[in-house]
Design a protein around this motif. Sequence first.
Motif, PDB file in Angstrom:
ATOM      1  N   LEU A   1      75.928 -11.349 112.654  1.00 46.42           N
ATOM      2  CA  LEU A   1      74.489 -11.144 112.589  1.00 46.42           C
ATOM      3  C   LEU A   1      74.031 -10.492 111.286  1.00 46.42           C
ATOM      4  CD1 LEU A   1      73.835  -9.946 116.238  1.00 46.42           C
ATOM      5  CD2 LEU A   1      73.087 -12.113 115.243  1.00 46.42           C
ATOM      6  N   GLU A   2      74.963 -10.127 110.412  1.00 43.97           N
ATOM      7  CA  GLU A   2      74.576  -9.534 109.132  1.00 43.97           C
ATOM      8  C   GLU A   2      73.787 -10.523 108.284  1.00 43.97           C
ATOM      9  OE1 GLU A   2      78.059  -8.055 107.245  1.00 43.97           O
ATOM     10  OE2 GLU A   2      78.286  -6.358 108.633  1.00 43.97           O
ATOM     11  N   LYS A   3      74.077 -11.808 108.448  1.00 46.58           N
ATOM     12  CA  LYS A   3      73.305 -12.851 107.773  1.00 46.58           C
ATOM     13  C   LYS A   3      72.369 -13.475 108.796  1.00 46.58           C
ATOM     14  CE  LYS A   3      73.737 -17.153 105.169  1.00 46.58           C
ATOM     15  NZ  LYS A   3      74.677 -18.182 104.635  1.00 46.58           N
ATOM     16  N   GLU A   4      71.087 -13.550 108.469  1.00 48.80           N
ATOM     17  CA  GLU A   4      70.091 -14.063 109.416  1.00 48.80           C
ATOM     18  C   GLU A   4      70.469 -15.458 109.912  1.00 48.80           C
ATOM     19  OE1 GLU A   4      65.339 -15.275 109.577  1.00 48.80           O
ATOM     20  OE2 GLU A   4      66.097 -13.996 107.964  1.00 48.80           O
ATOM     21  N   PRO A   5      70.673 -15.622 111.225  1.00 51.11           N
ATOM     22  CA  PRO A   5      71.014 -16.951 111.762  1.00 51.11           C
ATOM     23  C   PRO A   5      69.758 -17.792 111.934  1.00 51.11           C
ATOM     24  CG  PRO A   5      70.922 -15.371 113.548  1.00 51.11           C
ATOM     25  CD  PRO A   5      70.633 -14.592 112.286  1.00 51.11           C
ATOM     26  N   ASP A   6      69.928 -19.104 112.012  1.00 49.82           N
ATOM     27  CA  ASP A   6      68.778 -19.925 112.376  1.00 49.82           C
ATOM     28  C   ASP A   6      68.661 -19.917 113.902  1.00 49.82           C
ATOM     29  OD1 ASP A   6      70.282 -22.295 113.556  1.00 49.82           O
ATOM     30  OD2 ASP A   6      71.036 -22.367 111.500  1.00 49.82           O
ATOM     31  N   LEU A   7      67.519 -20.334 114.400  1.00 50.80           N
ATOM     32  CA  LEU A   7      67.247 -20.240 115.839  1.00 50.80           C
ATOM     33  C   LEU A   7      68.236 -21.054 116.653  1.00 50.80           C
ATOM     34  CD1 LEU A   7      65.655 -19.332 118.255  1.00 50.80           C
ATOM     35  CD2 LEU A   7      63.912 -21.052 117.722  1.00 50.80           C
ATOM     36  N   TRP A   8      68.579 -22.251 116.171  1.00 53.34           N
ATOM     37  CA  TRP A   8      69.503 -23.099 116.932  1.00 53.34           C
ATOM     38  C   TRP A   8      70.870 -22.428 117.080  1.00 53.34           C
ATOM     39  CZ3 TRP A   8      69.024 -26.975 120.142  1.00 53.34           C
ATOM     40  CH2 TRP A   8      70.175 -27.678 120.532  1.00 53.34           C
ATOM     41  N   SER A   9      71.355 -21.762 116.019  1.00 55.86           N
ATOM     42  CA  SER A   9      72.650 -21.067 116.073  1.00 55.86           C
ATOM     43  C   SER A   9      72.621 -19.938 117.097  1.00 55.86           C
ATOM     44  CB  SER A   9      73.021 -20.509 114.695  1.00 55.86           C
ATOM     45  OG  SER A   9      73.187 -21.544 113.756  1.00 55.86           O
ATOM     46  N   LEU A  10      71.501 -19.224 117.143  1.00 54.25           N
ATOM     47  CA  LEU A  10      71.377 -18.129 118.103  1.00 54.25           C
ATOM     48  C   LEU A  10      71.337 -18.662 119.532  1.00 54.25           C
ATOM     49  CD1 LEU A  10      71.219 -15.094 117.514  1.00 54.25           C
ATOM     50  CD2 LEU A  10      68.771 -15.209 117.960  1.00 54.25           C
ATOM     51  N   LEU A  11      70.616 -19.749 119.728  1.00 55.74           N
ATOM     52  CA  LEU A  11      70.558 -20.368 121.058  1.00 55.74           C
ATOM     53  C   LEU A  11      71.923 -20.910 121.475  1.00 55.74           C
ATOM     54  CD1 LEU A  11      67.134 -22.220 120.868  1.00 55.74           C
ATOM     55  CD2 LEU A  11      67.764 -20.498 122.554  1.00 55.74           C
ATOM     56  N   PHE A  12      72.660 -21.460 120.527  1.00 50.77           N
ATOM     57  CA  PHE A  12      74.007 -21.969 120.807  1.00 50.77           C
ATOM     58  C   PHE A  12      74.913 -20.838 121.280  1.00 50.77           C
ATOM     59  CE2 PHE A  12      78.143 -23.688 118.862  1.00 50.77           C
ATOM     60  CZ  PHE A  12      78.483 -24.359 120.028  1.00 50.77           C
ATOM     61  N   LEU A  13      74.811 -19.673 120.634  1.00 50.70           N
ATOM     62  CA  LEU A  13      75.585 -18.495 121.040  1.00 50.70           C
ATOM     63  C   LEU A  13      75.227 -18.085 122.466  1.00 50.70           C
ATOM     64  CD1 LEU A  13      77.296 -15.889 120.526  1.00 50.70           C
ATOM     65  CD2 LEU A  13      75.212 -14.886 119.577  1.00 50.70           C
ATOM     66  N   LEU A  14      73.940 -17.999 122.761  1.00 48.34           N
ATOM     67  CA  LEU A  14      73.505 -17.570 124.093  1.00 48.34           C
ATOM     68  C   LEU A  14      73.872 -18.584 125.168  1.00 48.34           C
ATOM     69  CD1 LEU A  14      69.992 -16.137 123.156  1.00 48.34           C
ATOM     70  CD2 LEU A  14      72.032 -14.836 123.792  1.00 48.34           C
ATOM     71  N   GLN A  15      73.764 -19.863 124.835  1.00 49.55           N
ATOM     72  CA  GLN A  15      74.141 -20.896 125.790  1.00 49.55           C
ATOM     73  C   GLN A  15      75.637 -20.831 126.085  1.00 49.55           C
ATOM     74  OE1 GLN A  15      72.222 -23.073 127.506  1.00 49.55           O
ATOM     75  NE2 GLN A  15      74.069 -23.740 128.542  1.00 49.55           N
ATOM     76  N   THR A  16      76.444 -20.540 125.066  1.00 48.82           N
ATOM     77  CA  THR A  16      77.890 -20.403 125.264  1.00 48.82           C
ATOM     78  C   THR A  16      78.196 -19.212 126.152  1.00 48.82           C
ATOM     79  OG1 THR A  16      78.302 -21.361 123.067  1.00 48.82           O
ATOM     80  CG2 THR A  16      80.124 -20.168 124.101  1.00 48.82           C
ATOM     81  N   LEU A  17      77.510 -18.088 125.906  1.00 49.24           N
ATOM     82  CA  LEU A  17      77.694 -16.901 126.747  1.00 49.24           C
ATOM     83  C   LEU A  17      77.345 -17.210 128.197  1.00 49.24           C
ATOM     84  CD1 LEU A  17      78.137 -13.874 127.257  1.00 49.24           C
ATOM     85  CD2 LEU A  17      75.760 -13.495 126.558  1.00 49.24           C
TER      86      LEU A  17
END
Length: 222
Positions: free
Chosen positions: A59-75
């Motif tokens: 998270l030190e580098k600003e992620p794009d929205l799709w990458s963040l959603l991909f992380l949450l969907q995986t969780l």
Amino acid sequence: MVYKKQKSEGYLILQSDDSPIAYQSKMIEAVPFLLPARLLSQSVLCVYPGQGEPLRRWLEKEPDLWSLLFLLQTLHSESLRLAEYLLDAENLVWDSEWIFWQEDKGVLEMPYVPWKSVQRHTSLWMHMARLFRKESLRRDWQSEELILFLHRFSRMAYCQKPNMEAWGFWLQKEMASVQSQNAKAHFSVSETALDILTMPDAPLENKGAEGFWQKLKTWMKH
């Protein structure tokens, strides 16, 4: 039961006064989503690092929205799968330095405690919302789309406190919205290209091509 955490020499040590559930310590080894660990005693669990990047560093580098959603969907999906191994998502351990994420492979790894009656005062989703908000302010994230999503995500985590099924529907809706926006943006670029191709002075190989491009542009608008 409240467990204690201690970080030492690249390991995470978890301690409890409770006794472990025998089969759960075996199951930890079989679930890819869980970090490798072994019991040093009935009350001490040693957790080993994962192969990915610690979530806080990612998270030190600003992620794009799709990458963040991909992380949450995986969780979300991996948490649901724990039931297949007779494990409880409530026993997942939250520590952003000990959540390892391989975005290119979609592999998420977290610690898990095999002890009974884990007392969790804050859900994983609340922890995630708090971490995202903290990092967005610290790193000065610039994407308006991302900031607005963080607001919706925090409201969902803190105000509505949904169950896992509700989280699944909500994440699917957010991902569908991003896909729709991306499709519209792609169409806008395609339409611009077709505008150029259908201009009277556009260089065309033959007269028949002009009718083809014009028909394609008309078709894409419907």
